[in-house]
Design a protein around this motif. Sequence first.
Motif, PDB file in Angstrom:
ATOM      1  N   UNK A 315       4.874   6.882  10.040  1.00  0.00           N
ATOM      2  CA  UNK A 315       4.357   6.618   8.693  1.00  0.00           C
ATOM      3  C   UNK A 315       4.893   5.308   8.119  1.00  0.00           C
ATOM      4  N   UNK A 316       6.153   4.957   8.422  1.00  0.00           N
ATOM      5  CA  UNK A 316       6.678   3.659   7.974  1.00  0.00           C
ATOM      6  C   UNK A 316       5.787   2.524   8.489  1.00  0.00           C
ATOM      7  N   UNK A 317       5.439   2.598   9.769  1.00  0.00           N
ATOM      8  CA  UNK A 317       4.593   1.573  10.392  1.00  0.00           C
ATOM      9  C   UNK A 317       3.212   1.542   9.741  1.00  0.00           C
ATOM     10  N   UNK A 318       2.638   2.738   9.530  1.00  0.00           N
ATOM     11  CA  UNK A 318       1.298   2.821   8.924  1.00  0.00           C
ATOM     12  C   UNK A 318       1.297   2.243   7.512  1.00  0.00           C
ATOM     13  N   UNK A 319       2.358   2.528   6.763  1.00  0.00           N
ATOM     14  CA  UNK A 319       2.436   2.041   5.380  1.00  0.00           C
ATOM     15  C   UNK A 319       2.581   0.521   5.344  1.00  0.00           C
TER      16      UNK A 319
END
Length: 334
Positions: A315-319
């Motif tokens: 999710x960090x990467x997606x955000x």
Amino acid sequence: MKKACVTGGNGYLASALIKQLLENGYHVNATVRNPDDIAKVSHLKKLEEIGTLKLFQADLMVEGSVDEAVIGCDYVFHVAAPTNLMSDDPENELIRPAIQGTLNVLKSCLKAKTVERVVYTSSGSAVSVNQQKGTGYVLDEEAWSDVDYLMGEKPPTWGYIVSKTLAEKEALKFASENQMDLVTIVPTLIVGPGLSLEVPVSIHMALSLFTGDEMWINGLSAMETLSGSISMVHLKDIVRAHIFLAENPSASGRYICTAVNTSLAEIASFLTKQYPQYKVFIDVHDIPAKAKLSLSSKKLIQAGYEFNYNMEEIFDTAIEYGKSKGMLPKQDHS
């Protein structure tokens, strides 16, 4: 110098795989429908700066179409697949082309006589769609989706799920009958920044609880209803797993590749705690608290593979990617 062929080279997963292969020192042949369609292959052209990449025109429905691309290759990664999830004619647009295209690629590999191993990209949807009631199931590589149920009931996206299930079964059967070294990899929802300018569908889905886009939230919900879970793997991890399975001499059969097994309610709860600066657009009281099942990557891990990305890192990467694309609403600092 190892040489590999990747089918469907301009796709989301395939182009990331090509980049990693080139960075690992491989010479790469990639098949695309039209090498002259700059809009579709410009992100591949950029990869020529990394190493030796050749594009080949191929129509997988035509037997022999990939002969030239696989000659001299040590490994062939068959990633290409029809993906029109909402097709009105699944039999002719998804199921038949997936099976025929796969068999045509395998026939070309046999003819080439240089291919040490084929890695076929399946889908988690080929494992987990069944009519079991209750929760707590753990599925491994022995499990297959229920094709009779899918073709009888025709739930949303049934054609795609049937196409992936039957194409993988046909690939394994063909390989067994022809003493061919074939490994199938079974990824779940792949999340990560792609190489093309288009935002990947999986990023839209992953960020939908922040963007409030009902179509993508409904997509996540439908995935859990049909597949029994929302299971995810980072794009970089699935790419590494493809190469790991090609190069690992003892690999054989199917390998499920998922880092996360969760539910919509668990994602909503996780995002609310982890990223308090964003509003989460869903009422968890309206959705099941737990997923029906989880998919096990135990076989892949026991073979020596390690995942680099857990749920938080996915999710960090997606955000970060979502921010760069202007997809996320202004942060709530109240």
